[in-house]
Design an enzyme around this catalytic site. Structure first.
Site, PDB file in Angstrom:
ATOM      1  N   SER A  55       5.677  22.628  -7.736  1.00 27.97           N
ATOM      2  CA  SER A  55       5.783  22.460  -9.193  1.00 27.97           C
ATOM      3  C   SER A  55       4.464  22.053  -9.851  1.00 27.97           C
ATOM      4  O   SER A  55       4.460  21.286 -10.820  1.00 27.97           O
ATOM      5  CB  SER A  55       6.891  21.447  -9.535  1.00 27.97           C
TER       6      SER A  55
ATOM      7  N   HIS B  46       5.584  29.193   5.017  1.00 27.43           N
ATOM      8  CA  HIS B  46       6.147  28.707   3.750  1.00 27.43           C
ATOM      9  C   HIS B  46       7.588  28.259   3.987  1.00 27.43           C
ATOM     10  O   HIS B  46       8.317  28.860   4.774  1.00 27.43           O
ATOM     11  CB  HIS B  46       6.085  29.813   2.697  1.00 27.43           C
TER      12      HIS B  46
ATOM     13  N   ASN C 230       1.027  31.982  -5.278  1.00 24.32           N
ATOM     14  CA  ASN C 230       2.106  32.602  -4.505  1.00 24.32           C
ATOM     15  C   ASN C 230       3.071  33.253  -5.487  1.00 24.32           C
ATOM     16  O   ASN C 230       3.884  32.576  -6.120  1.00 24.32           O
ATOM     17  CB  ASN C 230       2.821  31.509  -3.679  1.00 24.32           C
ATOM     18  N   TRP C 231       2.948  34.570  -5.602  1.00 32.60           N
ATOM     19  CA  TRP C 231       3.793  35.282  -6.568  1.00 32.60           C
ATOM     20  C   TRP C 231       5.220  35.478  -6.040  1.00 32.60           C
ATOM     21  O   TRP C 231       6.085  35.953  -6.768  1.00 32.60           O
ATOM     22  CB  TRP C 231       3.187  36.654  -6.896  1.00 32.60           C
TER      23      TRP C 231
ATOM     24  N   GLY D 111       3.190  28.251  -7.241  1.00 34.26           N
ATOM     25  CA  GLY D 111       4.225  29.279  -7.275  1.00 34.26           C
ATOM     26  C   GLY D 111       4.492  29.713  -8.702  1.00 34.26           C
ATOM     27  O   GLY D 111       3.771  30.543  -9.267  1.00 34.26           O
ATOM     28  N   GLY D 112       5.523  29.139  -9.309  1.00 33.93           N
ATOM     29  CA  GLY D 112       5.980  29.559 -10.641  1.00 33.93           C
ATOM     30  C   GLY D 112       4.869  29.704 -11.673  1.00 33.93           C
ATOM     31  O   GLY D 112       4.798  30.713 -12.382  1.00 33.93           O
TER      32      GLY D 112
HETATM   33  C1  PEP Z   1       5.366  27.558  -3.608  1.00 35.18           C
HETATM   34  O1  PEP Z   1       6.317  28.293  -3.487  1.00 35.18           O
HETATM   35  O2  PEP Z   1       4.465  27.568  -2.758  1.00 35.18           O
HETATM   36  C2  PEP Z   1       5.314  26.673  -4.753  1.00 35.18           C
HETATM   37  C3  PEP Z   1       4.491  25.667  -4.726  1.00 35.18           C
HETATM   38  O3  PEP Z   1       6.151  26.964  -5.791  1.00 35.18           O
HETATM   39  P1  PEP Z   1       6.244  26.207  -7.221  1.00 35.18           P
HETATM   40  O4  PEP Z   1       4.846  25.992  -7.707  1.00 35.18           O
HETATM   41  O5  PEP Z   1       7.030  27.115  -8.086  1.00 35.18           O
HETATM   42  O6  PEP Z   1       6.934  24.900  -6.964  1.00 35.18           O
END
Ligand code: PEP
Length: 259
Positions: free
Chosen positions: A217, A103, A17-18, A238-239
Site C-alpha cells: 500500500s 510474491h 508490479n502491475w 502495486g496499486g
Molecule cells: C504488491 O503487490 O507487491 C504490492 C505492494 O501491492 P500494493 O502496493 O497494491 O499494496
C-alpha cells in the site's frame, strides 16, 4: 550493521508490479507516461513489471529510456515440459533486467514454496536477472509474534542456492501480506527493524550492498516515511503503479531521498 546512513552507497530502487492488469495498448500507454514523468529523474533504478503478455510491447516502449523492464515471476528451469511457464532465458530475450520472485500472491494462490523461490532466485541470478525477492508475514503470523521467524525462513530458502558473490545483486522486498492492497501499512520503524533483520542474514560482505525495499500500500503520501526509515532503499509498488502520476511521485520522492 549498515543502516540508512549507508544508503548513499546503494542506488535506490523502485519497482512497479502491475499484476494482472492492462492489455498491451494500455500498458504501452502507461509505460510511455511513466517515462515522460520520470525519465529525467536521476538516481533511482526504476523497473516496470507488466504481465507476461505485455512484456514485449512494453519492453519496446522502454527501449532507449532509463526505465527498465521486469517480469512478475518465472520458472527455475531454462526450458522443458512446463505448460504455461516462462523461463529466465525467455525473459532475457524480451529485454527483462529483473524479475519479482516469491510474491505473496504466488505463494498464496499458486502454491509457490520457499524452496521453489530458492530455485528461481538461483536461475534468475544465473541468467543475469536481478531477483526482487518478496518476503513478508501474514496477519495471523504477525499477531502470533512470528514475523521474524517467517522472514528468516523465507529468506534463508530464497538465498540458499546462491554463491556468496551472487548475493550483493539481490533486491529484497519486505512486503507484509496484510498490507498488500489493503490500504494498511507497516510503520517506518517496523520496516526498518525488518530491513535490519534481512541484512543480518546476508553476512558482512553483502549486507551493505543488498537493496531492501518496503512494499504494501505504498502511495505518494506515505512513501516519505519508508524512505526515511534506516535501511530501506525504495519500494515495490502495486496499486499505485497503475497511475503514472502516483508512481512518478513515488520515484521522485526516492530520487530526492537519495540526494
Ligand atoms: C504488491 O503487490 O507487491 C504490492 C505492494 O501491492 P500494493 O502496493 O497494491 O499494496
Amino acid at each position: 550493521m549498515p543502516s540508512g546512513r549507508a544508503r548513499a552507497a546503494r542506488i535506490p530502487f523502485v519497482a512497479a508490479n502491475w499484476k494482472m492488469h492492462l492489455t498491451r495498448e494500455a500498458g504501452v500507454r502507461l509505460a510511455r507516461d511513466v517515462v515522460a514523468a520520470v525519465g529525467e529523474v536521476e538516481a533511482p533504478e526504476v523497473v516496470l513489471c507488466p504481465p507476461a503478455t505485455s512484456l514485449d510491447a512494453v519492453g519496446r516502449a522502454l527501449q532507449g529510456t532509463p526505465v527498465q523492464l521486469g517480469a512478475q515471476t518465472m520458472h527455475w528451469e531454462p526450458q522443458g515440459a512446463y505448460t504455461g511457464e516462462i523461463s529466465a532465458p525467455m525473459l532475457v530475450d524480451l529485454g527483462c533486467r529483473a524479475v519479482i520472485l516469491g510474491h505473496s500472491e504466488r505463494r498464496q494462490y499458486f502454491g509457490e514454496r520457499d524452496e521453489d523461490v530458492g530455485r528461481k532466485v538461483r536461475a534468475a541470478r544465473g541468467h543475469g536477472l536481478t531477483p526482487i525477492v518478496c518476503v513478508g508475514e501474514g496477519r495471523g503470523e504477525r499477531e502470533s509474534g512470528e514475523t521474524d521467524a517467517v522472514i528468516s525462513r523465507q529468506l534463508t530458502a530464497a538465498i540458499a542456492m546462491l554463491a556468496p558473490d551472487q548475493l550483493p545483486a539481490l533486491v529484497v522486498a519486505y512486503e507484509p501480506v496484510w498490507a498488500i492492497g489493503t490500504g494498511l501499512t507497516a510503520t517506518g520503524e517496523e520496516a526498518a527493524r525488518v530491513a535490519a533483520l534481512i541484512r543480518a542474514q546476508f553476512g558482512a560482505a553483502a549486507a551493505g550492498r543488498v537493496r531492501v525495499l518496503y512494499g504494501g500500500s505504498v502511495k505518494p503520501d506515505n512513501i516519505g516515511e519508508f524512505l526515511e526509515a534506516p535501511g530501506i532503499d525504495g519500494a515495490l509498488v502495486g496499486g499505485a503503479s497503475l497511475d503514472a502520476g502516483a508512481f512518478s511521485a513515488i520515484v521522485r520522492a526516492a530520487a530526492t531521498a537519495a540526494r
